[in-house]
Design a protein around this motif. Structure first.
Motif, PDB file in Angstrom:
ATOM      1  N   ALA A 234       0.838  -1.199   0.000  1.00  0.00           N
ATOM      2  CA  ALA A 234       0.000   0.000   0.000  1.00  0.00           C
ATOM      3  C   ALA A 234       0.873   1.250   0.000  1.00  0.00           C
ATOM      4  O   ALA A 234       0.621   2.203  -0.744  1.00  0.00           O
ATOM      5  N   GLN A 235       1.933   1.215   0.829  1.00  0.00           N
ATOM      6  CA  GLN A 235       2.809   2.368   0.948  1.00  0.00           C
ATOM      7  C   GLN A 235       3.483   2.671  -0.395  1.00  0.00           C
ATOM      8  O   GLN A 235       3.551   3.820  -0.825  1.00  0.00           O
ATOM      9  N   ARG A 236       3.982   1.629  -1.073  1.00  0.00           N
ATOM     10  CA  ARG A 236       4.662   1.854  -2.355  1.00  0.00           C
ATOM     11  C   ARG A 236       3.693   2.362  -3.408  1.00  0.00           C
ATOM     12  O   ARG A 236       4.093   3.044  -4.335  1.00  0.00           O
ATOM     13  N   THR A 237       2.420   2.002  -3.275  1.00  0.00           N
ATOM     14  CA  THR A 237       1.445   2.430  -4.286  1.00  0.00           C
ATOM     15  C   THR A 237       0.985   3.862  -4.040  1.00  0.00           C
ATOM     16  O   THR A 237       1.083   4.710  -4.915  1.00  0.00           O
ATOM     17  N   THR A 238       0.483   4.120  -2.815  1.00  0.00           N
ATOM     18  CA  THR A 238      -0.188   5.401  -2.600  1.00  0.00           C
ATOM     19  C   THR A 238       0.746   6.510  -2.136  1.00  0.00           C
ATOM     20  O   THR A 238       0.507   7.666  -2.423  1.00  0.00           O
ATOM     21  N   LEU A 239       1.816   6.157  -1.406  1.00  0.00           N
ATOM     22  CA  LEU A 239       2.712   7.208  -0.918  1.00  0.00           C
ATOM     23  C   LEU A 239       3.868   7.441  -1.874  1.00  0.00           C
ATOM     24  O   LEU A 239       4.175   8.556  -2.241  1.00  0.00           O
ATOM     25  N   LEU A 240       4.510   6.349  -2.312  1.00  0.00           N
ATOM     26  CA  LEU A 240       5.690   6.503  -3.162  1.00  0.00           C
ATOM     27  C   LEU A 240       5.325   6.554  -4.641  1.00  0.00           C
ATOM     28  O   LEU A 240       6.137   6.943  -5.461  1.00  0.00           O
ATOM     29  N   LEU A 241       4.063   6.162  -4.957  1.00  0.00           N
ATOM     30  CA  LEU A 241       3.599   6.148  -6.343  1.00  0.00           C
ATOM     31  C   LEU A 241       4.547   5.372  -7.255  1.00  0.00           C
ATOM     32  O   LEU A 241       4.677   5.665  -8.444  1.00  0.00           O
ATOM     33  N   ASP A 242       5.229   4.372  -6.674  1.00  0.00           N
ATOM     34  CA  ASP A 242       6.152   3.561  -7.463  1.00  0.00           C
ATOM     35  C   ASP A 242       5.385   2.327  -7.941  1.00  0.00           C
ATOM     36  O   ASP A 242       5.501   1.249  -7.384  1.00  0.00           O
ATOM     37  N   PHE A 243       4.575   2.524  -8.999  1.00  0.00           N
ATOM     38  CA  PHE A 243       3.651   1.470  -9.430  1.00  0.00           C
ATOM     39  C   PHE A 243       4.373   0.223  -9.918  1.00  0.00           C
ATOM     40  O   PHE A 243       3.887  -0.892  -9.764  1.00  0.00           O
ATOM     41  N   ALA A 244       5.564   0.403 -10.536  1.00  0.00           N
ATOM     42  CA  ALA A 244       6.272  -0.766 -11.067  1.00  0.00           C
ATOM     43  C   ALA A 244       6.780  -1.644  -9.931  1.00  0.00           C
ATOM     44  O   ALA A 244       6.616  -2.864  -9.942  1.00  0.00           O
ATOM     45  N   ALA A 245       7.376  -1.020  -8.906  1.00  0.00           N
ATOM     46  CA  ALA A 245       7.892  -1.792  -7.772  1.00  0.00           C
ATOM     47  C   ALA A 245       6.741  -2.427  -7.002  1.00  0.00           C
ATOM     48  O   ALA A 245       6.792  -3.601  -6.621  1.00  0.00           O
ATOM     49  N   ALA A 246       5.660  -1.647  -6.813  1.00  0.00           N
ATOM     50  CA  ALA A 246       4.490  -2.186  -6.119  1.00  0.00           C
ATOM     51  C   ALA A 246       3.912  -3.348  -6.912  1.00  0.00           C
ATOM     52  O   ALA A 246       3.534  -4.380  -6.344  1.00  0.00           O
ATOM     53  N   GLY A 247       3.877  -3.190  -8.232  1.00  0.00           N
ATOM     54  CA  GLY A 247       3.337  -4.242  -9.088  1.00  0.00           C
ATOM     55  C   GLY A 247       4.136  -5.527  -8.962  1.00  0.00           C
ATOM     56  O   GLY A 247       3.559  -6.618  -8.858  1.00  0.00           O
ATOM     57  N   ALA A 248       5.464  -5.414  -8.941  1.00  0.00           N
ATOM     58  CA  ALA A 248       6.309  -6.604  -8.819  1.00  0.00           C
ATOM     59  C   ALA A 248       6.025  -7.318  -7.502  1.00  0.00           C
ATOM     60  O   ALA A 248       5.844  -8.543  -7.458  1.00  0.00           O
ATOM     61  N   LEU A 249       5.956  -6.537  -6.420  1.00  0.00           N
ATOM     62  CA  LEU A 249       5.684  -7.133  -5.103  1.00  0.00           C
ATOM     63  C   LEU A 249       4.284  -7.767  -5.086  1.00  0.00           C
ATOM     64  O   LEU A 249       4.110  -8.888  -4.590  1.00  0.00           O
ATOM     65  N   GLY A 250       3.317  -7.054  -5.671  1.00  0.00           N
ATOM     66  CA  GLY A 250       1.947  -7.563  -5.721  1.00  0.00           C
ATOM     67  C   GLY A 250       1.871  -8.873  -6.480  1.00  0.00           C
ATOM     68  O   GLY A 250       1.208  -9.819  -6.048  1.00  0.00           O
ATOM     69  N   MET A 251       2.576  -8.944  -7.621  1.00  0.00           N
ATOM     70  CA  MET A 251       2.576 -10.168  -8.423  1.00  0.00           C
ATOM     71  C   MET A 251       3.169 -11.328  -7.625  1.00  0.00           C
ATOM     72  O   MET A 251       2.665 -12.453  -7.671  1.00  0.00           O
ATOM     73  N   LEU A 252       4.249 -11.036  -6.899  1.00  0.00           N
ATOM     74  CA  LEU A 252       4.882 -12.083  -6.094  1.00  0.00           C
ATOM     75  C   LEU A 252       3.885 -12.645  -5.075  1.00  0.00           C
ATOM     76  O   LEU A 252       3.693 -13.864  -4.968  1.00  0.00           O
ATOM     77  N   VAL A 253       3.200 -11.729  -4.361  1.00  0.00           N
ATOM     78  CA  VAL A 253       2.231 -12.163  -3.343  1.00  0.00           C
ATOM     79  C   VAL A 253       1.093 -12.949  -3.992  1.00  0.00           C
ATOM     80  O   VAL A 253       0.682 -14.008  -3.507  1.00  0.00           O
ATOM     81  N   LEU A 254       0.617 -12.441  -5.141  1.00  0.00           N
ATOM     82  CA  LEU A 254      -0.510 -13.098  -5.817  1.00  0.00           C
ATOM     83  C   LEU A 254      -0.147 -14.502  -6.272  1.00  0.00           C
ATOM     84  O   LEU A 254      -0.904 -15.461  -6.061  1.00  0.00           O
ATOM     85  N   VAL A 255       1.039 -14.643  -6.885  1.00  0.00           N
ATOM     86  CA  VAL A 255       1.439 -15.957  -7.408  1.00  0.00           C
ATOM     87  C   VAL A 255       1.605 -16.948  -6.257  1.00  0.00           C
ATOM     88  O   VAL A 255       1.095 -18.075  -6.315  1.00  0.00           O
ATOM     89  N   VAL A 256       2.291 -16.515  -5.188  1.00  0.00           N
ATOM     90  CA  VAL A 256       2.470 -17.397  -4.032  1.00  0.00           C
ATOM     91  C   VAL A 256       1.100 -17.836  -3.505  1.00  0.00           C
ATOM     92  O   VAL A 256       0.848 -19.014  -3.250  1.00  0.00           O
TER      93      VAL A 256
END
Lengths: 286, 280
Positions: A234-256
Motif C-alpha cells: 500500500a505504501q509503495r502504491t499510494t505514498l511513493l507512487l512507485d507502481f512498477a515496484a508495487a506491481g512486482a511485489l503484488g505479483m509475487l504475493v498473488l502468485v504465491v
C-alpha cells in the motif's frame, strides 16, 4: 426428444460475469504485471530489487513468520474445536458452526476496532496480565496483538476443512486400538491423527495463505516499524507512487497465494470450505 | 435380544458400549466454551463503549450517554458516508445478483472442463489477496478516471461480490429438478417463461441469500474502498478507518455497534426465512 425444445445455449449467460471479472480484475492485474516488467524498458529489475533492497525481504520474512504463528494457533484451537463438533448432537453442532462463522461475518472495522479497545495500553487484556504480575506486556502496536486478532478471524478456514475430515473418520477404530491395549494418547497419534492429516494440510495451507494478504488488521493493530507485506504494498502504491515496484511485489504475493491455494485445493476440501464460509451455510447437505 | 449369542448381537453391544466407554471429556467441553467466548466476546466490547462519555478510546467506558449516537446521526461526515455506503451496496447487490445468478444458471447446465475452469475462475476474487486486487484496481481506475466515483466503487465491489452470489445460487440449483422445465415445456411454456415461472420461484431463496451477501460484502468492504476513496466520496468503513488512524473520534464505537447489529440482523434474515419455510 421433446427436451430439445428447451435447449438453448447456456454460455451467453456467463458473458456478463466473465466480462466483469476480466475488466475489473484480470485486465488491471495483467496491466500491473506488464508495467512491472516494462518500467524502465523491458527488465526484471523490479523483481530482483525485491531481493536486494534490504527492506522487502525483511518484511516478507516477518509476514511469513506472523502467518505461520497464526496458522499454528488456529490449528491448536481449531483441531479440538472441530473434534468437539463431530461429537456433539446435530443441534449443538449447528450452533458451534454458526459461532465459528461469527468473526467472519462481523463488520471488519467493528471487529478491528474492538481488538484495539481490548489490546490497547491500559485495556482489559493488559490489566489482566498486570493482575497476574506481568507488568510490561504490550499488545497494541506489536505483532503479538496482530496475531491474536488475525487468529480469531482465520479460525473458520481451519475449522471447516478439519470438521469435514474428522467427521468422516470412523471412531470405532479408536476403540479397536484401545481394545488392543493401546493408551488413549498412542491411539490418537497412531490412528486418529494420520487419518486427519488431509484436513490438517488443507486448513494449514489455507490459513497460512490467506494470512499473507492481511492489510487492515496489521495497519490498525500493528506498527509501521513492524509492517507486513500488505502495508509495504500500500505504501509503495499510494505514498511513493512507485507502481512498477508495487506491481512486482503484488505479483509475487498473488502468485504465491494462488499456487498455495491450488495446492490446498488438491489436498481436498478447500474450495468447498470457502464455499461454506462464503455462503454461511449452517448445515451442509446432510 | 441382548441374551442371544454374541455373533448375532455383536453390533448392538458395540453400540451400547460406544456411548459408555467413549464420553466427551469434560476438558474438551470447557475448551470449546473458551473458544466460543474468543469468537463472540471481542466484538461485543464495542457496545458498552458506544455509551461512553470519554473523548478517547479508554476502557472501561465512563458514564452513560447517547452523545456518540447523537453525533453519528447529526454529523454530516458520518451521515454522508453512511448514505454513500448504502448507495454503493444497494447498486452492488442488484448488479452482482443479476450477473451472478445468470452465471450460476449457465454453469448448472454446463459440464466438463470448461465449466469447472470457469467455476474456479469465478472464485479467484475470494482467494486473491484483497490488497493485491486493490492496488491493481487502483492503478487501472486512476487511468480510467473511476477512482472516487460511484461507478468505480460499484464495479469493484461487484467483481468481488459475484462469487458469493454464484455459490449461493448454485447451492439452490443443486436441489432443482430439471425435469420440471421439461414438464413446463411439454405443457406449452416457452423457455423464458418456464424460467420465470418455474426456475425462479424455486431458487428464489438462493438468489435472496446471494443478494444479501453481496450487499454485506460491499457495505463492509474496507481495502478497495481505502484505495478508491476521494475527499468528496468515501464509504462508512473508510470513515471508521479514518476515525481510528487520523482523528481519534470515539463516534466510531457508535458506528461499530450499529454495524454489528445491522449486519447481524441482515445475516440472520435468510436463516429466519429458511426456518419459517421449513415450518410451513
Amino acid at each position: 426428444m421433446s427436451s430439445n425444445k428447451i435447449r438453448w445455449p447456456s454460455w451467453p449467460l456467463l458473458v456478463p460475469a466473465l466480462a466483469l471479472l476480466a475488466g475489473i480484475l484480470l485486465v488491471p492485474l495483467a496491466d500491473t504485471l506488464i508495467r512491472s516488467v516494462s518500467t524502465p524498458g523491458w527488465t526484471l529489475s523490479n523483481y530482483s530489487n525485491l531481493f536486494t533492497d534490504g527492506v522487502t525481504l525483511t518484511v516478507l520474512w516477518r509476514t511469513a513468520v506472523t502467518a505461520a504463528t497464526v496458522t499454528a494457533a488456529a490449528l491448536l484451537i481449531g483441531y479440538p474445536y472441530a473434534y468437539l463438533m463431530t461429537r456433539v448432537s446435530p443441534r449443538a453442532r449447528g450452533i458451534l458452526l454458526v459461532i465459528v462463522l461469527i468473526p467472519f461475518w462481523t463488520s471488519v472495522m467493528a471487529r478491528n476496532f474492538a481488538w484495539i479497545i481490548i489490546l490497547q495500553d491500559g485495556g482489559p487484556v493488559q490489566s489482566l496480565f498486570e493482575f497476574f504480575g506481568a507488568d510490561d506486556v504490550v499488545f497494541y502496536g506489536t505483532t503479538v496483538g496482530v496475531t491474536i486478532a488475525m487468529t480469531q478471524v482465520m479460525l473458520p478456514f481451519m475449522v471447516l476443512p478439519l470438521f469435514s475430515t474428522l467427521g468422516a473418520i470412523d471412531r470405532r477404530l479408536l476403540l479397536a486400538a484401545r481394545g488392543l491395549g493401546s493408551s488413549p494418547t498412542a491411539a490418537f497419534w497412531k490412528v486418529y491423527w494420520p487419518l486427519s492429516r488431509g484436513g490438517v494440510m488443507a486448513g494449514v495451507i489455507l490459513v497460512f495463505t490467506l494470512s499473507l494478504g492481511f492489510y487492515v488488521t496489521p495497519a490498525l493493530l500493528g506498527s509501521p516499524q513492524e509492517s507486513l507485506v500488505a502495508q509495504l504494498l500500500a505504501q509503495r502504491t499510494t505514498l511513493l507512487l512507485d507502481f512498477a515496484a508495487a506491481g512486482a511485489l503484488g505479483m509475487l504475493v498473488l502468485v504465491v497465494t494462488l499456487v498455495l491455494v491450488a495446492w490446498a485445493n488438491r489436498m481436498g476440501g478447500t474450495m468447498s470450505a470457502i464455499g461454506v464460509v462464503a455462503a454461511g451455510r449452517t448445515e451442509g447437505r446432510r | 435380544m441382548t441374551s442371544s449369542p454374541a455373533t448375532a448381537s455383536g453390533p448392538a453391544i458395540g453400540r451400547r458400549r460406544y456411548t459408555k466407554v467413549d464420553p466427551i471429556p469434560w476438558w474438551l467441553k470447557a475448551f470449546g466454551g473458551v473458544v466460543v467466548i474468543f469468537f463472540i466476546l471481542p466484538t461485543l466490547f464495542v457496545i458498552p463503549m458506544s455509551f461512553s462519555d470519554a473523548a478517547t478510546f479508554e476502557f472501561p467506558p465512563r458514564g452513560f450517554t447517547w452523545r456518540l449516537y447523537e453525533n453519528f446521526f447529526t454529523n454530516p461526515i458520518w451521515l454522508d458516508s453512511l448514505s454513500n455506503s448504502f448507495l454503493v451496496a444497494t447498486l452492488t447487490a442488484v448488479l452482482a445478483t443479476t450477473v451472478g445468478t445468470a452465471a450460476a444458471v449457465a454453469l448448472s447446465r454446463m459440464q466438463g472442463r470448461v465449466a469447472r475452469f470457469v467455476r474456479t475462475l469465478l472464485m479467484v476474487p475470494i482467494v486473491a489477496p484483497a490488497i493485491v486486487v486493490a492496488v491493481a484496481v487502483y492503478i487501472a481506475f486512476l487511468g480510467w478516471q473511476l477512482t472516487g466515483t460511484v461507478l468505480g466503487y460499484v464495479l469493484a465491489h461487484t467483481a468481488i461480490a459475484v462469487p458469493y452470489v454464484v455459490v449461493s445460487v448454485t447451492g439452490a440449483l443443486g436441489g432443482f429438478d430439471p425435469q420440471l422445465l421439461r414438464a413446463a415445456s411439454s405443457l406449452g411454456s416457452s423457455p423464458s417463461r418456464a424460467f420465470v415461472r418455474v426456475t425462479m420461484p424455486l431458487i428464489s431463496r438462493g438468489i435472496l441469500t446471494g443478494a444479501i451477501f453481496a450487499f454485506i460484502v460491499s457495505f463492509d468492504e474496507v481495502v478497495l474502498a481505502l484505495f478508491l476513496r476521494s475527499p468528496v466520496f468515501q464509504t462508512m468503513p473508510v470513515q471508521m478507518y479514518n476515525s481510528v488512524t487520523v482523528e481519534i473520534d470515539p463516534t466510531i464505537s457508535a458506528a461499530s455497534s450499529l454495524m454489528v447489529v445491522a449486519v447481524t440482523i441482515i445475516f440472520l434474515l435468510p436463516q429466519l426465512l429458511r426456518g419459517r419455510a421449513r415450518r410451513r
